[in-house]
Design a protein around this motif. Structure first.
Motif, PDB file in Angstrom:
ATOM      1  N   VAL A 107      -4.522  -4.546  -6.070  1.00  0.00           N
ATOM      2  CA  VAL A 107      -4.997  -3.518  -7.002  1.00  0.00           C
ATOM      3  C   VAL A 107      -5.758  -2.433  -6.241  1.00  0.00           C
ATOM      4  O   VAL A 107      -5.536  -1.236  -6.455  1.00  0.00           O
ATOM      5  CB  VAL A 107      -5.882  -4.150  -8.092  1.00  0.00           C
ATOM      6  CG1 VAL A 107      -6.561  -3.069  -8.922  1.00  0.00           C
ATOM      7  CG2 VAL A 107      -5.051  -5.060  -8.978  1.00  0.00           C
ATOM      8  N   LEU A 108      -6.612  -2.857  -5.317  1.00  0.00           N
ATOM      9  CA  LEU A 108      -7.414  -1.883  -4.559  1.00  0.00           C
ATOM     10  C   LEU A 108      -6.522  -0.986  -3.710  1.00  0.00           C
ATOM     11  O   LEU A 108      -6.664   0.244  -3.720  1.00  0.00           O
ATOM     12  CB  LEU A 108      -8.413  -2.617  -3.657  1.00  0.00           C
ATOM     13  CG  LEU A 108      -9.688  -3.086  -4.367  1.00  0.00           C
ATOM     14  CD1 LEU A 108     -10.598  -3.815  -3.400  1.00  0.00           C
ATOM     15  CD2 LEU A 108     -10.416  -1.890  -4.991  1.00  0.00           C
ATOM     16  N   VAL A 109      -5.597  -1.625  -2.981  1.00  0.00           N
ATOM     17  CA  VAL A 109      -4.671  -0.844  -2.147  1.00  0.00           C
ATOM     18  C   VAL A 109      -3.881   0.119  -3.028  1.00  0.00           C
ATOM     19  O   VAL A 109      -3.684   1.292  -2.697  1.00  0.00           O
ATOM     20  CB  VAL A 109      -3.721  -1.781  -1.372  1.00  0.00           C
ATOM     21  CG1 VAL A 109      -2.619  -0.983  -0.707  1.00  0.00           C
ATOM     22  CG2 VAL A 109      -4.496  -2.560  -0.328  1.00  0.00           C
ATOM     23  N   GLY A 110      -3.450  -0.389  -4.173  1.00  0.00           N
ATOM     24  CA  GLY A 110      -2.674   0.431  -5.103  1.00  0.00           C
ATOM     25  C   GLY A 110      -3.475   1.628  -5.580  1.00  0.00           C
ATOM     26  O   GLY A 110      -2.975   2.752  -5.621  1.00  0.00           O
ATOM     27  N   LEU A 111      -4.729   1.393  -5.929  1.00  0.00           N
ATOM     28  CA  LEU A 111      -5.568   2.492  -6.408  1.00  0.00           C
ATOM     29  C   LEU A 111      -5.768   3.533  -5.313  1.00  0.00           C
ATOM     30  O   LEU A 111      -5.721   4.744  -5.581  1.00  0.00           O
ATOM     31  CB  LEU A 111      -6.928   1.956  -6.873  1.00  0.00           C
ATOM     32  CG  LEU A 111      -6.912   1.257  -8.234  1.00  0.00           C
ATOM     33  CD1 LEU A 111      -8.293   0.696  -8.568  1.00  0.00           C
ATOM     34  CD2 LEU A 111      -6.468   2.218  -9.327  1.00  0.00           C
TER      35      LEU A 111
END
Lengths: 323, 458
Positions: B417-421
């Protein structure tokens, strides 16, 4: 009071080309300014910078007291040269949308849209789709879009481009109306006749540089050509005695009458009196300066007549409207 | 903020109220239904019956009779029906009792049973005999086809002295023999030889077959909320279904985002808009509006899916958290691809020019389809773990892993999720730059290098 618009040494370059070159301009509140110049002179670029659609490479500008039009967009009306619409939208909905984008409430926007459309004889188009409108109608609708927020500053880029004479007149009346309401108006055109008839102040741009920035009144004085235009009351009146009148250099007979050239040192007021005494006039006046001539003179004097005069003239008369 | 809302609302309404959108929304389910109905009929259309001769050199003398039986069309058909009944019974409860109708349908699916004539050749044949039969196989008569030559080894039925293994057979086939018929011959031979062996050992074939057979029942998942029949198929296809949903949502929104931007640019309405809003507001509004469209599409499909699960009383199989994850990953993926699409739309002048720039983006968008099977098979392999941290495919990868039988640890989900954001932020930043410059650029369509230059210049 601070000016409606101020440009300080604004410059914009696209690659090798300097579209606008150290342009200074001050437009006071409530004024009606015309920016004129042939196609490609840099008018649209200058206007886009004023609108903060483009940003200058150097220089500063202030619009309605703000450093960027972005902070004053709701108080500006803008009719771009390349103006489009959402073709599938209905006229009323489109205008209401544009109005709301400019901070007008939904109710006010639709009320104003209806009123302005009716004023322009387009009341019955409100429910029509924009793609079903003729070009003249579309232009009027787009103008309504530009003034729907009752702007303090109205910027019109080639507002008359591609319009039929009737629409031109209608649009001119509307612009005058907005001016009377108190809006500051800046419009660009490459057709000098429009500027001549409408503006109080003329700014001429050529190749990105400002070549003239004068009130029309001053221009007329400054460039008075010492020519008297006479239209005799009796079309068959004998004009030959005029040639021998003191101070008259030359009489040129034209369609409705003649143009009388008076020599330096002769007072135009005296000359008019003398002429009127010989031939009863239906109309007699000092020939008004034509912006086109002023422009041509400025440009050809300025940079050694790089362009042929006829090409410039053709452009300025709107013969090459497809810019 | 209000202006962004206005733009988003217009974008959403104009997209959703077109007939094209409605058709697009319904065409997917319709297509699936159509494929489900038609595919078996189209793919397994009856082929003409294979007829021909099979030469048999039976060095044991015990197989010929059995082979005649096992290759008899009636026996083959009965065997197929029996197999079908068993597989169906295992896969879907309640279908076990094969009706004559389903059997007939499956006969059609299996294709026509071949009519094979066994031609006996004298046993005790020498190398020369075999060679003669091979020549026979090569010469094809017009009225009868020579399909195959079978040579049963002498020790195929009774083991040669002291050997632990039985002998086998040689199979020679004509070049024109099709795979289906070859399989029929293999299976027939296997059954015939087994039968012959059993008979030779005086064993009861029926008893032995019954002894060998252990019915495989459906496993039953025991969960807190009750018992559930495990649907292997469901858990296996779930990653795919979720991947497709993700793809659809992103594609619908992203594609419209691009076309509407191109339209605004080419119709020159954009300058009118820019007089009222900043480029960033315009882009944000458009992204938001199409996000709504994508969400609507997903909601419809997820809703239909849940309805279908409910209908088949399989709702308990779907972890509600998966829907939440789907939403989160959709938001991220949409932002990444939506931003790319909107910048492409702003950069070009017309649809045709967009194709060149679309290529790489589409490649990224379909890459997950190649990855999903790999990830589905080994959801926690190094490959799967690494891919779920590489944007923009990370969300697809993580979605597949979450839907698999062995979900990843929580920290990995959060990292994805963090990488995606972060990727979404980068994409939106890039798009904002390109959008600002591109909108008023007309003329030569840019390539990706130009876009990057714009992004750095703006």
């Amino acid at each position: 009071m601070e000016p409606a618009l101020e440009l300080k040494a604004v410059t914009k370059t696209f690659g090798e080309m300097r579209a606008v070159d150290t342009l200074h301009l001050v437009v006071p509140r409530g004024a009606m300014y015309g920016v004129i110049g042939p196609s490609g002179a840099g008018k649209t670029t200058a206007i886009r910078m004023i609108m903060s659609i483009l940003f200058p490479d150097s220089g500063a500008l202030s619009v309605l007291g703000r450093s960027s039009a972005l902070d004053a967009k709701d108080r500006i009306g803008y009719l771009p040269e390349e103006r489009g619409v959402y073709r599938k939208m209905r006229v009323g909905a489109f205008l209401s949308y544009i109005g709301q984008l400019k901070g007008v409430s939904a109710e006010d926007a639709s009320v104003r849209a209806s009123r302005l459309l009716a004023r322009l004889g387009l009341a019955e188009t409100e429910r029509k789709k924009l793609e079903d409108l003729s070009k003249g109608m579309l232009q009027r609708v787009q103008f309504v879009g530009a003034i729907i927020n009752q702007p303090d500053l109205l910027i019109l880029d080639e507002p008359f481009g591609g319009l039929d004479p009737l629409s031109v007149r209608l649009l001119r009346d509307l612009i005058a109306e907005e001016h009377r309401r108190g809006a500051t108006i800046l419009f660009s055109t490459h057709i000098m006749a429009h500027a001549e008839e409408m503006c109080q102040h003329v700014v001429m741009i050529h190749k990105g540089r400002k070549v003239l920035d004068e009130p029309m009144v001053g221009l007329r004085r400054q460039y008075d050509t010492r020519t008297i235009r006479l239209e005799p009351l009796d079309p068959r009146a004998d004009l030959s005695p005029l040639r021998t009148l003191a101070g008259v250099e030359h009489v040129n007979v034209v369609d409705e009458g003649c143009e009388i050239r008076i020599g330096a040192g002769t007072d135009p007021a005296d000359a008019i009196r003398s002429v009127a005494a010989i031939v009863a006039p239906a109309r007699i006046e000092l020939a008004r300066v034509r912006l086109e001539d002023v422009f041509i003179r400025l440009v050809t004097e300025g940079d050694g007549a790089q362009e042929s005069e006829s090409v410039l003239r053709a452009n300025l008369q709107g013969l090459e409207q497809v810019s | 903020m209000k202006k962004i809302g206005l733009i988003a609302a217009r974008e959403f309404v104009t997209t959703v109220t077109t007939t094209g959108f409605l058709i697009g929304l319904l065409i997917m389910p319709a297509l699936f239904a159509l494929v489900g109905l038609l595919a078996p009929r189209i793919l397994n259309a009856r082929s003409p019956q294979v007829r021909g001769d099979v030469a048999l050199i039976d060095l044991t003398g015990q197989v010929t009779g059995e082979l005649r039986t096992s290759l008899d069309p009636a026996t083959i058909e009965a065997r197929r029906a029996e197999n079908l009944r068993r597989t169906m019974g295992e896969a879907v409860p309640g279908v076990g009792q094969a009706t004559s109708a389903t059997a007939a349908a499956q006969r059609a699916i299996g294709g026509q049973v071949p009519a094979l004539r066994i031609v006996e050749r004298p046993a005790g044949a020498t190398e020369a005999d075999v060679q003669r039969e091979k020549d026979w196989l090569v010469t094809q008569a017009a009225d009868e086809r020579h399909l195959a030559l079978i040579v049963i080894h002498p020790d195929a039925i009774v083991r040669a002295g002291g050997r632990p293994e039985f002998g086998s057979y040689d199979l020679y086939v004509s070049a024109t023999l099709d795979d289906a018929t070859e399989s029929v011959i293999y299976e027939g031979l296997r059954l015939a030889i087994v039968s012959a062996r059993l008979a030779a050992s005086n064993l009861d074939r029926v008893a032995i077959e019954a002894t060998m057979r252990v019915a495989r029942p459906q496993s039953v998942i025991v969960a807190a909320d009750g018992e559930q029949r495990a649907q292997r198929g469901f858990t296996r296809t779930l990653p795919f279904i979720l991947g497709i949903l993700l793809f659809m949502g992103v594609m619908v929104g992203g594609q419209t985002l691009m076309t509407s931007t191109i339209e605004e640019k080419s119709s020159r309405v954009v300058e009118v808009l820019l007089a009222a809003v900043s480029p960033l507001e315009l882009m944000a509004g458009k992204l938001l509006g199409q996000l709504g469209v994508g969400l609507l599409v997903m909601a419809v499909y997820v809703g239909l899916g849940i309805l279908a699960l409910f209908q088949f009383a399989m709702l308990g199989l779907l972890d509600p958290m998966l829907v939440v994850y789907l939403l989160v990953f959709f938001l991220i993926t949409y932002l990444v691809f939506g931003a790319l699409m909107v910048s492409i739309g702003a950069a070009v002048n017309q649809m045709a020019e967009a194709q060149a720039l679309m290529g790489p983006v589409m490649l990224l968008l379909v890459a997950p389809y190649i990855l999903t099977p790999v990830i589905g098979r080994a959801p926690n392999s190094t490959f799967s773990v690494v891919v779920s941290f590489i944007p923009p495919v990370n969300t697809f990868a993580m979605m597949a892993r979450l839907a698999s039988g062995t979900p990843p640890p929580a920290w990995q989900v959060w990292l994805t999720v963090l990488v995606g954001l972060a990727a979404a932020c980068a994409a939106v930043w890039f798009a904002a730059k390109v959008f600002k410059i591109g909108l008023l650029m007309h003329g030569k369509p840019p390539n990706f290098a130009t876009l990057v230059r714009w992004a750095r210049a703006a």
